[in-house]
Design an enzyme around this catalytic site. Structure first.
Site, PDB file in Angstrom:
ATOM      1  CG  ASP A 131      -2.700  39.234  57.736  1.00 25.24           C
ATOM      2  OD1 ASP A 131      -3.319  39.583  56.715  1.00 25.24           O
ATOM      3  OD2 ASP A 131      -1.616  38.634  57.696  1.00 25.24           O
ATOM      4  CG  ASP A 169      -5.652  43.626  55.493  1.00 24.24           C
ATOM      5  OD1 ASP A 169      -5.902  44.299  54.480  1.00 24.24           O
ATOM      6  OD2 ASP A 169      -4.756  42.781  55.533  1.00 24.24           O
ATOM      7  CG  ASP A 317       4.624  42.848  51.523  1.00 23.56           C
ATOM      8  OD1 ASP A 317       4.281  43.860  52.142  1.00 23.56           O
ATOM      9  OD2 ASP A 317       4.823  42.830  50.283  1.00 23.56           O
TER      10      ASP A 317
END
Length: 479
Positions: A131, A169, A317
């Site tokens: 991330d 990701d 989130d």
């Protein structure tokens, strides 16, 4: 039964708003590779992907949604969350770096799934610098440690069927990496694919495909090649995002085309929160979202192996709460306006969400107080049609300056539509005239507030959308 993780599983952070600039590049590439999707039959082709359509995905009895519903039986949100979220298969995330226990942690899940005849969806989320230091930062300390962790993860798979979602990701988000660091990461991912397949040939491994409003298909294809996608089972899209299933399916076809359409590659799509599509550029716990297609391998698309709930609905989130924390208000909002789980419709009739087989039994009784007062209102009527039938989502909004206490919505079908069921409203039909009334709990609309309900119907030759609606006797605008 595995012991609940004492630390909430960190959830992957969706794409940042800045990534949406890639949509311009995507549009150009889509035009160039669109013919490939057409040649494949496009979304909705009648050939199934590489997972059997009747595959049953594992339902974790210790998921955060299950535990919350069990601990809060008297909460008004519990029936909806239990029936529409906790009852479904969801991704099981391995996101806390505990190399000494990862093998047993995975084996606990795979053994339970095997005994139940189900296929677990396991999310490996441990790549270093994941991330790019955002809300879901963390991972293994370095790639050597990561390689070792993957080996221990793979050792827990056994020989049973499993779906491995490998590092959300990790391929699409590399802005924090130098060119060499990116190459090193992709090489490590390629090794991970080989390691997992060698440990369990029955495991299906999917790499990070990003999503339809991020990198272009050609760019994502180049990255995936470097990450070993040609030796994998394909890629996943839309994890922790909100893009519609139809857009993601088109993107998946285009991405497969950019990869040269290798026969061994397919896609899986995260549909856990995409029932209403995205909320503009908002990516972090936006309001007004809805669960999408229920998890299934019966996609009726040769390119798409499954619709999965990779991001567990209700887990934050990182804005409403720490990433991965279960928030009942978020879960309830996602589920309350969605259809109840049911068997997928016939292959010739593919609506984007499964209509309920009956009216939800968990709704509170209707208000005994009749609707009062006139209303200023707008109505959004969105139909999803197939041959001979359709579902419709109807949103009622109070555009006036005073609160509406109880509502009754009326319209006349211009065609030969016949309603067969409805949810979140009591809907009756006399000839072509339809009346929908609130169920008490959703009968009060403050100024500017809205509520939604849905219906399923059949039609013969005419499915024209109604254009005139009245709310408590007052004509509404349509949007």
């Amino acid at each position: 039964m595995h012991t609940p993780d004492p630390h909430p599983r960190t959830a992957v952070t969706p794409a940042r708003p800045t990534r949406r600039a890639a949509a311009l590049a995507l549009a150009a590439v889509t035009a160039a590779v669109g013919l490939v999707a057409a040649a494949q039959g496009g979304a909705g082709a009648a050939v199934q992907g590489s997972l059997a359509p009747d595959t049953q995905f594992y339902k974790d009895p210790t998921s955060q949604a299950v535990r919350w519903a069990a601990a809060n039986p008297g909460d008004y949100r519990a029936p909806v969350i239990s029936k529409r979220i906790a009852s479904q298969s969801q991704g099981i995330w391995f996101a806390n770096y505990r190399p000494d226990t990862i093998t047993s942690d995975v084996r606990t899940i795979t053994s339970a799934a095997s005994q139940s005849g189900q296929v677990p969806v396991l999310v490996a989320y441990m790549i270093p610098n994941r991330d790019c230091g955002g809300a879901s930062a963390g991972g293994a300390p370095d790639l050597a440690s990561y390689d070792a962790w993957v080996g221990k993860f793979a050792a827990g798979l056994g020989s049973s069927r499993a779906v491995v979602v490998l590092e959300p990701d990790s391929v699409a988000l590399t802005t924090c990496l130098s060119a060499q660091q990116q190459n090193d990461r992709f090489a490590s991912l390629a090794r991970a694919v080989t390691t997992i397949h060698a440990a369990d040939p029955n495991a299906k491994v999917y790499l990070d495909g990003g999503h339809s409003t991020w990198n272009s298909p050609s760019e994502q294809a180049n990255r995936l090649r470097s990450a070993g996608v040609l030796n994998s089972d394909g890629f996943f899209t839309n994890v922790s995002n909100f893009n519609t299933t139809s857009n993601e399916a088109s993107f998946a076809h285009n991405l497969l085309g950019a990869l040269g359409n290798p026969g061994n590659l397919h896609a899986v799509i995260d549909t856990s929160r995409n029932g209403n599509g995205p909320a503009g550029s908002a990516w972090c716990d936006p309001t007004g979202r809805k669960i999408g297609n229920y998890p299934t391998a019966a996609t009726n698309d040769s390119a798409i192996d499954a619709f999965l709930w990779i991001k567990p609905p209700g887990e934050a989130d990182g804005c409403a709460a720490a990433a991965g924390t279960f928030v009942p208000d978020i879960a309830y909002q996602l589920a309350v306006n969605a259809a109840d789980p049911s068997s997928p419709p016939p292959s010739s009739q593919p609506p984007t969400s499964q209509p309920p087989s009956s009216q939800p039994p968990s709704s509170p009784p209707p208000s005994s107080q009749p609707p009062t007062g006139n209303a200023s209102c707008s109505i959004a009527y969105r139909a999803n049609s197939w041959a001979g039938g359709f579902t419709a989502d109807v949103t009622v909004k109070n555009t006036g300056s005073t609160t509406i206490s109880g509502w009754k919505l009326g319209w006349t079908f211009p065609g030969d539509q016949k309603i067969t069921s409805a949810w979140n409203a009591k809907v009756t039909q006399s000839g072509a005239v339809v009346t929908a009334t609130d169920l008490g709990y959703n009968g009060t609309l403050a100024a500017g507030a809205s509520t939604s309900f849905g219906l399923q119907a059949t039609y013969g030759s005419n499915n024209t959308t109604p254009s005139a609606f009245t709310l408590n006797g007052t004509a509404c605008t349509t949007s």
